[in-house]
Design an enzyme around this catalytic site. Structure first.
Site, short mmCIF file in Angstrom:
data_model
loop_
_atom_site.label_atom_id
_atom_site.label_comp_id
_atom_site.label_asym_id
_atom_site.label_seq_id
_atom_site.Cartn_x
_atom_site.Cartn_y
_atom_site.Cartn_z
N HIS A 114 0.82 -1.21 0.00
CA HIS A 114 0.00 0.00 0.00
C HIS A 114 0.86 1.28 0.00
O HIS A 114 0.32 2.38 0.00
CB HIS A 114 -0.93 0.02 1.22
CG HIS A 114 -2.10 -0.89 1.10
ND1 HIS A 114 -2.01 -2.25 1.33
CD2 HIS A 114 -3.39 -0.66 0.76
CE1 HIS A 114 -3.19 -2.80 1.16
NE2 HIS A 114 -4.05 -1.87 0.81
N GLY A 115 2.19 1.14 0.02
CA GLY A 115 3.09 2.29 0.01
C GLY A 115 2.81 3.30 -1.10
O GLY A 115 2.90 4.51 -0.87
#
Length: 188
Positions: A114-115
């Site tokens: 999800h970075g």
């Protein structure tokens, strides 16, 4: 042991809810290659990590508030995932500005899971090809990026991966990208 990142200083931006393995393994790869890492966050103290967003992991000491960090002090940036941590980061103006500046100047950035959510918020994905956790696909496309389902993708200064299962490929790619000479950064 290779020392190809000797003298490199790498910022790792995370908040409570970060995916522990993505945080730990990416830092370990940089440090094994001779670089140093500093954990930046939106609050002082410690960052609470999780595994799969539900299993409480370890706590990691924050080295510096992102609002006090200077992009010029770092050679590269790592954005580990987890659902909660990146969601917190993308609502913080200092974190978004830091990431936007990193991308604007072309320094290497590595984001996993999800970075990339904060890259969406930083409006840094137009025309970029990247991968991520599958649920970010629509967000990335809506932000002008090209989403692919691959283990690791390198697009100019940006390295991305899907999640914890891709950590070996991600770590190899980020060390490779981070070792490139600083004068070549503008060529990405």
């Amino acid at each position: 042991m290779s020392r190809q990142l000797e003298g490199h200083r790498v910022a790792v931006l995370a908040a409570d809810g970060v995916e522990q393995d993505e945080l730990v393994e990416s830092r370990r790869a940089v440090e094994a290659a001779g670089g140093t890492t500093e954990l930046l966050s939106i609050a002082l103290g410690e960052v609470q990590a999780y595994r799969a967003d539900i299993v409480v992991g370890d706590r990691f000491p924050v080295d510096l508030l992102v609002g006090r960090a200077d992009v010029d002090d770092y050679d590269a940036l790592i954005l580990p995932g987890g659902t909660l941590g990146p969601d917190r980061l993308r609502t913080d103006d200092h974190a978004v500005a830091f990431v936007r500046h990193f991308m604007h100047v072309g320094k290497p950035v590595a984001a996993i899971g999800h970075g990339p959510w904060i890259l969406v918020e930083a409006a840094s994905l137009v025309g970029r090809t990247l991968t991520s956790w599958p649920s970010l696909r629509t967000d990335i496309i809506n932000a002008g990026g090209i989403h692919v389902n691959e283990k690791v993708v390198v697009d100019r200064n940006l390295v991305t991966s899907r999640g914890p299962l891709d950590l070996p490929a991600f770590c190899n790619a980020l060390v490779g990208k981070f070792t490139q000479h600083p004068e070549a950064i503008g060529q990405f």
